[in-house]
Design a protein around this motif. Structure first.
Motif, PDB file in Angstrom:
ATOM      1  N   MET A  26      29.619   8.434  14.474  1.00  0.00           N
ATOM      2  CA  MET A  26      30.380   8.969  15.573  1.00  0.00           C
ATOM      3  C   MET A  26      31.263   7.870  16.143  1.00  0.00           C
ATOM      4  O   MET A  26      30.836   6.735  16.281  1.00  0.00           O
ATOM      5  CB  MET A  26      29.440   9.524  16.649  1.00  0.00           C
ATOM      6  N   LYS A  27      32.475   8.218  16.457  1.00  0.00           N
ATOM      7  CA  LYS A  27      33.426   7.258  16.998  1.00  0.00           C
ATOM      8  C   LYS A  27      33.051   6.865  18.423  1.00  0.00           C
ATOM      9  O   LYS A  27      32.452   7.646  19.161  1.00  0.00           O
ATOM     10  CB  LYS A  27      34.832   7.845  17.010  1.00  0.00           C
ATOM     11  N   THR A  28      33.433   5.666  18.803  1.00  0.00           N
ATOM     12  CA  THR A  28      33.175   5.189  20.154  1.00  0.00           C
ATOM     13  C   THR A  28      33.805   6.103  21.187  1.00  0.00           C
ATOM     14  O   THR A  28      33.184   6.407  22.216  1.00  0.00           O
ATOM     15  CB  THR A  28      33.721   3.752  20.319  1.00  0.00           C
ATOM     16  N   LEU A  29      35.012   6.591  20.913  1.00  0.00           N
ATOM     17  CA  LEU A  29      35.690   7.485  21.849  1.00  0.00           C
ATOM     18  C   LEU A  29      34.880   8.753  22.103  1.00  0.00           C
ATOM     19  O   LEU A  29      34.805   9.234  23.227  1.00  0.00           O
ATOM     20  CB  LEU A  29      37.088   7.846  21.341  1.00  0.00           C
ATOM     21  N   ASP A  30      34.232   9.284  21.063  1.00  0.00           N
ATOM     22  CA  ASP A  30      33.398  10.474  21.215  1.00  0.00           C
ATOM     23  C   ASP A  30      32.197  10.190  22.108  1.00  0.00           C
ATOM     24  O   ASP A  30      31.835  11.013  22.948  1.00  0.00           O
ATOM     25  CB  ASP A  30      32.932  10.987  19.855  1.00  0.00           C
ATOM     26  N   LEU A  31      31.564   9.048  21.916  1.00  0.00           N
ATOM     27  CA  LEU A  31      30.437   8.668  22.768  1.00  0.00           C
ATOM     28  C   LEU A  31      30.878   8.474  24.210  1.00  0.00           C
ATOM     29  O   LEU A  31      30.168   8.851  25.137  1.00  0.00           O
ATOM     30  CB  LEU A  31      29.767   7.400  22.239  1.00  0.00           C
ATOM     31  N   VAL A  32      32.056   7.914  24.401  1.00  0.00           N
ATOM     32  CA  VAL A  32      32.586   7.728  25.755  1.00  0.00           C
ATOM     33  C   VAL A  32      32.768   9.081  26.438  1.00  0.00           C
ATOM     34  O   VAL A  32      32.397   9.260  27.601  1.00  0.00           O
ATOM     35  CB  VAL A  32      33.914   6.932  25.726  1.00  0.00           C
ATOM     36  N   LYS A  33      33.312  10.073  25.705  1.00  0.00           N
ATOM     37  CA  LYS A  33      33.490  11.419  26.259  1.00  0.00           C
ATOM     38  C   LYS A  33      32.151  12.032  26.655  1.00  0.00           C
ATOM     39  O   LYS A  33      32.031  12.662  27.700  1.00  0.00           O
ATOM     40  CB  LYS A  33      34.189  12.332  25.249  1.00  0.00           C
ATOM     41  N   ILE A  34      31.152  11.843  25.804  1.00  0.00           N
ATOM     42  CA  ILE A  34      29.826  12.393  26.081  1.00  0.00           C
ATOM     43  C   ILE A  34      29.240  11.766  27.336  1.00  0.00           C
ATOM     44  O   ILE A  34      28.793  12.462  28.244  1.00  0.00           O
ATOM     45  CB  ILE A  34      28.889  12.183  24.873  1.00  0.00           C
ATOM     46  N   PHE A  35      29.262  10.446  27.401  1.00  0.00           N
ATOM     47  CA  PHE A  35      28.660   9.774  28.549  1.00  0.00           C
ATOM     48  C   PHE A  35      29.458  10.013  29.827  1.00  0.00           C
ATOM     49  O   PHE A  35      28.887  10.097  30.911  1.00  0.00           O
ATOM     50  CB  PHE A  35      28.465   8.279  28.270  1.00  0.00           C
ATOM     51  N   LYS A  36      30.758  10.156  29.698  1.00  0.00           N
ATOM     52  CA  LYS A  36      31.577  10.477  30.865  1.00  0.00           C
ATOM     53  C   LYS A  36      31.212  11.873  31.391  1.00  0.00           C
ATOM     54  O   LYS A  36      31.067  12.070  32.597  1.00  0.00           O
ATOM     55  CB  LYS A  36      33.063  10.421  30.532  1.00  0.00           C
ATOM     56  N   ALA A  37      31.053  12.825  30.484  1.00  0.00           N
ATOM     57  CA  ALA A  37      30.684  14.184  30.897  1.00  0.00           C
ATOM     58  C   ALA A  37      29.314  14.188  31.578  1.00  0.00           C
ATOM     59  O   ALA A  37      29.105  14.878  32.576  1.00  0.00           O
ATOM     60  CB  ALA A  37      30.684  15.125  29.697  1.00  0.00           C
ATOM     61  N   LEU A  38      28.393  13.414  31.055  1.00  0.00           N
ATOM     62  CA  LEU A  38      27.046  13.375  31.611  1.00  0.00           C
ATOM     63  C   LEU A  38      26.913  12.472  32.835  1.00  0.00           C
ATOM     64  O   LEU A  38      25.872  12.456  33.480  1.00  0.00           O
ATOM     65  CB  LEU A  38      26.044  12.944  30.532  1.00  0.00           C
ATOM     66  N   SER A  39      27.973  11.745  33.176  1.00  0.00           N
ATOM     67  CA  SER A  39      27.914  10.872  34.350  1.00  0.00           C
ATOM     68  C   SER A  39      27.960  11.650  35.659  1.00  0.00           C
ATOM     69  O   SER A  39      27.578  11.140  36.700  1.00  0.00           O
ATOM     70  CB  SER A  39      29.043   9.840  34.311  1.00  0.00           C
ATOM     71  N   CYS A  40      28.406  12.893  35.593  1.00  0.00           N
ATOM     72  CA  CYS A  40      28.384  13.770  36.765  1.00  0.00           C
ATOM     73  C   CYS A  40      26.963  14.322  36.903  1.00  0.00           C
ATOM     74  O   CYS A  40      26.435  14.945  35.972  1.00  0.00           O
ATOM     75  CB  CYS A  40      29.391  14.909  36.599  1.00  0.00           C
ATOM     76  N   GLU A  41      26.337  14.101  38.049  1.00  0.00           N
ATOM     77  CA  GLU A  41      24.941  14.495  38.230  1.00  0.00           C
ATOM     78  C   GLU A  41      24.734  15.999  38.048  1.00  0.00           C
ATOM     79  O   GLU A  41      23.782  16.426  37.388  1.00  0.00           O
ATOM     80  CB  GLU A  41      24.443  14.068  39.610  1.00  0.00           C
ATOM     81  N   GLN A  42      25.621  16.807  38.603  1.00  0.00           N
ATOM     82  CA  GLN A  42      25.493  18.260  38.453  1.00  0.00           C
ATOM     83  C   GLN A  42      25.607  18.668  36.977  1.00  0.00           C
ATOM     84  O   GLN A  42      24.846  19.499  36.494  1.00  0.00           O
ATOM     85  CB  GLN A  42      26.563  19.000  39.257  1.00  0.00           C
ATOM     86  N   ARG A  43      26.558  18.082  36.283  1.00  0.00           N
ATOM     87  CA  ARG A  43      26.775  18.411  34.870  1.00  0.00           C
ATOM     88  C   ARG A  43      25.589  17.955  34.026  1.00  0.00           C
ATOM     89  O   ARG A  43      25.148  18.665  33.128  1.00  0.00           O
ATOM     90  CB  ARG A  43      28.065  17.768  34.384  1.00  0.00           C
ATOM     91  N   PHE A  44      25.064  16.770  34.330  1.00  0.00           N
ATOM     92  CA  PHE A  44      23.886  16.277  33.621  1.00  0.00           C
ATOM     93  C   PHE A  44      22.712  17.227  33.819  1.00  0.00           C
ATOM     94  O   PHE A  44      22.028  17.588  32.864  1.00  0.00           O
ATOM     95  CB  PHE A  44      23.514  14.864  34.113  1.00  0.00           C
ATOM     96  N   ASN A  45      22.493  17.643  35.064  1.00  0.00           N
ATOM     97  CA  ASN A  45      21.395  18.563  35.358  1.00  0.00           C
ATOM     98  C   ASN A  45      21.594  19.913  34.674  1.00  0.00           C
ATOM     99  O   ASN A  45      20.629  20.523  34.196  1.00  0.00           O
ATOM    100  CB  ASN A  45      21.226  18.741  36.863  1.00  0.00           C
ATOM    101  N   LEU A  46      22.826  20.384  34.610  1.00  0.00           N
ATOM    102  CA  LEU A  46      23.122  21.642  33.925  1.00  0.00           C
ATOM    103  C   LEU A  46      22.833  21.508  32.430  1.00  0.00           C
ATOM    104  O   LEU A  46      22.176  22.369  31.836  1.00  0.00           O
ATOM    105  CB  LEU A  46      24.577  22.050  34.145  1.00  0.00           C
ATOM    106  N   PHE A  47      23.303  20.436  31.814  1.00  0.00           N
ATOM    107  CA  PHE A  47      23.064  20.221  30.391  1.00  0.00           C
ATOM    108  C   PHE A  47      21.568  20.112  30.101  1.00  0.00           C
ATOM    109  O   PHE A  47      21.060  20.712  29.153  1.00  0.00           O
ATOM    110  CB  PHE A  47      23.795  18.971  29.896  1.00  0.00           C
ATOM    111  N   LYS A  48      20.866  19.378  30.937  1.00  0.00           N
ATOM    112  CA  LYS A  48      19.417  19.221  30.784  1.00  0.00           C
ATOM    113  C   LYS A  48      18.729  20.585  30.887  1.00  0.00           C
ATOM    114  O   LYS A  48      17.836  20.898  30.094  1.00  0.00           O
ATOM    115  CB  LYS A  48      18.887  18.263  31.845  1.00  0.00           C
TER     116      LYS A  48
END
Length: 102
Positions: free
Chosen positions: A1-23
């Motif tokens: 996986m490209k670094t840019l893809d990992l950055v997008k993933i971690f950026k999306a999960l950096s929002c607490e509400q979004r992280f909780n929703l994904f979880k």
């Protein structure tokens, strides 16, 4: 996986509400609300939206925004099936996160 893809993933999960929703989506699938061993909400995305709105006390528009951000990061996929949508956790993204964290 490209670094840019990992950055997008971690950026999306950096929002607490979004992280909780994904979880929550991941856990709902693990609890048997999936079919055929795939991470699919059985009644489509509407059930996920409704359950998320109730559990997380967020508006439908906020949940919709978070779903879109999770999809843009490659963490979930949702497709139209008739008048409903099917939501899937992207297992490949989960695998890549696990490999990165090892």
């Amino acid at each position: 996986m490209k670094t840019l893809d990992l950055v997008k993933i971690f950026k999306a999960l950096s929002c607490e509400q979004r992280f909780n929703l994904f979880k929550a989506l991941y856990e709902w699938c693990e609890e048997g609300e999936c079919m055929d061993g795939e991470y699919t909400c059985t009644d489509g995305i509407e059930k996920c939206f409704t359950k998320a709105c109730c559990c997380m006390n967020l508006s439908r528009s906020t949940i919709s925004h978070h779903f879109k951000e999770l999809q843009n990061a490659g963490l979930i996929n949702y497709t139209r099936k008739g008048q409903s949508f099917l939501c899937k956790i992207n297992k490949e993204a989960i695998f890549e996160i696990q490999n990165f964290l090892k």
